[in-house]
Design a protein around this motif. Structure first.
Motif, PDB file in Angstrom:
ATOM      1  N   UNK A  17       0.525   2.362  21.526  1.00 37.82           N
ATOM      2  CA  UNK A  17       1.780   3.163  21.470  1.00 37.82           C
ATOM      3  C   UNK A  17       2.672   2.838  20.072  1.00 37.82           C
ATOM      4  N   UNK A  18       3.130   1.787  20.140  1.00 37.08           N
ATOM      5  CA  UNK A  18       3.871   1.087  19.178  1.00 37.08           C
ATOM      6  C   UNK A  18       3.490   1.477  17.408  1.00 37.08           C
ATOM      7  N   UNK A  19       2.271   1.307  17.426  1.00 41.64           N
ATOM      8  CA  UNK A  19       1.674   1.358  16.337  1.00 41.64           C
ATOM      9  C   UNK A  19       1.339   2.785  15.788  1.00 41.64           C
ATOM     10  N   UNK A  20       1.369   3.892  16.719  1.00 40.19           N
ATOM     11  CA  UNK A  20       1.316   5.151  16.437  1.00 40.19           C
ATOM     12  C   UNK A  20       2.497   5.765  15.686  1.00 40.19           C
ATOM     13  N   UNK A  21       3.807   4.998  15.664  1.00 48.04           N
ATOM     14  CA  UNK A  21       4.840   5.443  15.153  1.00 48.04           C
ATOM     15  C   UNK A  21       4.912   5.014  13.592  1.00 48.04           C
ATOM     16  N   UNK A  22       3.900   4.306  13.182  1.00 50.30           N
ATOM     17  CA  UNK A  22       4.009   3.758  11.714  1.00 50.30           C
ATOM     18  C   UNK A  22       4.281   4.634  10.560  1.00 50.30           C
ATOM     19  N   UNK A  23       4.085   6.053  10.687  1.00 44.52           N
ATOM     20  CA  UNK A  23       4.255   6.953   9.713  1.00 44.52           C
ATOM     21  C   UNK A  23       5.763   7.259   9.780  1.00 44.52           C
ATOM     22  N   UNK A  24       6.755   6.616  10.484  1.00 43.35           N
ATOM     23  CA  UNK A  24       8.151   6.941  10.706  1.00 43.35           C
ATOM     24  C   UNK A  24       8.868   6.131   9.817  1.00 43.35           C
ATOM     25  N   UNK A  25       8.059   4.966   9.055  1.00 46.29           N
ATOM     26  CA  UNK A  25       8.492   3.628   8.447  1.00 46.29           C
ATOM     27  C   UNK A  25       8.435   3.887   6.962  1.00 46.29           C
ATOM     28  N   UNK A  26       9.292   3.132   6.135  1.00 47.74           N
ATOM     29  CA  UNK A  26       9.401   3.410   4.628  1.00 47.74           C
ATOM     30  C   UNK A  26       7.953   2.566   4.083  1.00 47.74           C
ATOM     31  N   UNK A  27       7.752   1.382   4.553  1.00 46.74           N
ATOM     32  CA  UNK A  27       6.773   0.455   3.897  1.00 46.74           C
ATOM     33  C   UNK A  27       5.746  -0.087   5.416  1.00 46.74           C
ATOM     34  N   UNK A  28       4.492  -0.403   4.698  1.00 49.43           N
ATOM     35  CA  UNK A  28       3.744  -0.945   5.805  1.00 49.43           C
ATOM     36  C   UNK A  28       2.750  -2.186   4.994  1.00 49.43           C
ATOM     37  N   UNK A  29       2.722  -2.782   5.759  1.00 45.02           N
ATOM     38  CA  UNK A  29       1.922  -4.393   5.368  1.00 45.02           C
ATOM     39  C   UNK A  29       1.082  -4.581   6.428  1.00 45.02           C
ATOM     40  N   UNK A  30      -0.072  -5.178   6.191  1.00 45.19           N
ATOM     41  CA  UNK A  30      -0.965  -5.485   7.022  1.00 45.19           C
ATOM     42  C   UNK A  30      -1.108  -7.137   6.968  1.00 45.19           C
ATOM     43  N   UNK A  31      -1.053  -7.568   8.281  1.00 40.97           N
ATOM     44  CA  UNK A  31      -0.881  -9.288   8.062  1.00 40.97           C
ATOM     45  C   UNK A  31      -2.291  -9.483   8.545  1.00 40.97           C
ATOM     46  N   UNK A  32      -3.002  -9.649   7.557  1.00 39.19           N
ATOM     47  CA  UNK A  32      -4.279 -10.386   7.774  1.00 39.19           C
ATOM     48  C   UNK A  32      -4.068 -11.689   7.228  1.00 39.19           C
ATOM     49  N   UNK A  33      -4.071 -11.731   5.914  1.00 39.25           N
ATOM     50  CA  UNK A  33      -3.749 -13.190   5.176  1.00 39.25           C
ATOM     51  C   UNK A  33      -2.163 -13.407   5.184  1.00 39.25           C
ATOM     52  N   UNK A  34      -1.690 -14.368   6.131  1.00 41.88           N
ATOM     53  CA  UNK A  34      -0.373 -14.562   6.080  1.00 41.88           C
ATOM     54  C   UNK A  34       0.445 -14.376   4.545  1.00 41.88           C
ATOM     55  N   UNK A  35       0.137 -15.413   3.618  1.00 41.69           N
ATOM     56  CA  UNK A  35       0.625 -15.464   2.429  1.00 41.69           C
ATOM     57  C   UNK A  35       0.728 -14.182   1.644  1.00 41.69           C
ATOM     58  N   UNK A  36      -0.272 -13.265   1.898  1.00 42.00           N
ATOM     59  CA  UNK A  36      -0.082 -12.077   1.182  1.00 42.00           C
ATOM     60  C   UNK A  36       0.833 -11.015   1.962  1.00 42.00           C
ATOM     61  N   UNK A  37       0.777 -11.069   3.215  1.00 41.30           N
ATOM     62  CA  UNK A  37       1.799 -10.257   3.938  1.00 41.30           C
ATOM     63  C   UNK A  37       3.294 -10.597   3.488  1.00 41.30           C
ATOM     64  N   UNK A  38       3.507 -11.786   3.508  1.00 45.24           N
ATOM     65  CA  UNK A  38       4.810 -12.628   3.226  1.00 45.24           C
ATOM     66  C   UNK A  38       5.159 -12.218   1.701  1.00 45.24           C
ATOM     67  N   UNK A  39       4.245 -12.280   0.838  1.00 47.81           N
ATOM     68  CA  UNK A  39       4.557 -11.807  -0.593  1.00 47.81           C
ATOM     69  C   UNK A  39       4.895 -10.184  -0.786  1.00 47.81           C
ATOM     70  N   UNK A  40       4.355  -9.491   0.190  1.00 49.08           N
ATOM     71  CA  UNK A  40       4.764  -7.931   0.396  1.00 49.08           C
ATOM     72  C   UNK A  40       6.099  -7.842   0.821  1.00 49.08           C
ATOM     73  N   UNK A  41       6.617  -8.590   1.970  1.00 55.98           N
ATOM     74  CA  UNK A  41       8.026  -8.508   2.407  1.00 55.98           C
ATOM     75  C   UNK A  41       8.819  -8.810   1.393  1.00 55.98           C
ATOM     76  N   UNK A  42       8.516  -9.899   0.728  1.00 52.49           N
ATOM     77  CA  UNK A  42       9.547 -10.432  -0.483  1.00 52.49           C
ATOM     78  C   UNK A  42       9.608  -9.435  -1.668  1.00 52.49           C
ATOM     79  N   UNK A  43       8.206  -8.785  -1.956  1.00 52.29           N
ATOM     80  CA  UNK A  43       8.438  -7.718  -2.888  1.00 52.29           C
ATOM     81  C   UNK A  43       9.384  -6.617  -2.724  1.00 52.29           C
ATOM     82  N   UNK A  44       9.341  -6.250  -1.367  1.00 56.99           N
ATOM     83  CA  UNK A  44       9.959  -5.087  -0.887  1.00 56.99           C
ATOM     84  C   UNK A  44      11.549  -5.399  -1.048  1.00 56.99           C
ATOM     85  N   UNK A  45      11.866  -6.632  -0.567  1.00 62.66           N
ATOM     86  CA  UNK A  45      13.247  -7.128  -0.521  1.00 62.66           C
ATOM     87  C   UNK A  45      13.724  -7.169  -2.233  1.00 62.66           C
ATOM     88  N   UNK A  46      12.867  -7.628  -2.974  1.00 62.77           N
ATOM     89  CA  UNK A  46      13.364  -7.869  -4.165  1.00 62.77           C
ATOM     90  C   UNK A  46      13.420  -6.444  -5.031  1.00 62.77           C
TER      91      UNK A  46
END
Length: 203
Positions: A153-182
């Protein structure tokens, strides 16, 4: 006066949100975390005022009635709330602030802070999410089944958000978050506030 960015980070339980946020905070002193209030009991290793402000139901409802919370929600039978005063204080100091809240809270925050940047973290699959919940060793099979139902149910609201990242490989997801903040810090308005003298001299 330079004001910080307000980041909302949301994910289903077990998607790795807490671990990712912990790494962000460790690497960047300009990012602060809003410590929520909750009525749920502390998990092993959790410290009051560090992971959450743990309060009883009566205290939470009193704070809610007095308008202390920017947002509040009930999740898995427990109440959660974000301090309005804390949010305003951190942003006015020019620091960026992360809110780790669910989609309901995100919806409430966006009404008051339309400039907030919202990020949803997804697991690579529902099977991976289930395995992570099992690996935590904190919940029974019945509780995990309920958490998975809530997660869908929570994930059904994903379209309401500005950005989406998939945490499959931890370091890749972390880099995604850093890129958004930067990227947010490099927006014209933010750079103009920080470097007004330089920009005036150049143009």
């Amino acid at each position: 006066m330079i004001s910080g960015n307000l980041f909302i980070i949301t994910a289903a339980s077990g998607a790795g949100k807490t671990s990712l946020v912990r790494e962000l905070l460790a690497a960047d002193p300009q990012i602060k975390l809003s410590v929520s209030y909750t009525t749920r009991k502390p998990r092993p290793g959790e410290v009051d005022a560090e992971h959450y402000h743990f309060v009883d139901e009566a205290t939470f409802l009193e704070m809610l009635g007095e308008g202390d919370f920017l947002e509040s929600a009930e999740v898995h039978g427990a109440r959660y709330g974000t301090s309005q005063t804390r949010v305003d204080s951190v942003l006015k100091q020019g620091n960026d602030l992360i809110l780790e809240i669910d989609w309901q809270g995100a919806e409430q925050v966006r009404r008051l802070y339309p400039q907030a940047i919202s990020i949803f973290i997804l697991p690579p699959s529902i099977e991976a999410l289930e395995q992570r919940l099992h690996d935590r060793g904190q919940d029974s099979k019945e509780v995990i089944a309920k958490r998975l139902a809530v997660a869908r149910d929570e994930m059904s609201h994903v379209a309401e958000f500005d950005y989406v990242t998939i945490n499959d490989v931890f370091e890749v997801a972390l880099d995604d978050l850093r890129a958004i903040i930067r990227a947010q810090r490099l927006k014209l308005q933010a750079q103009t506030e920080r470097h007004q003298a330089l920009i005036n001299a150049l143009i």
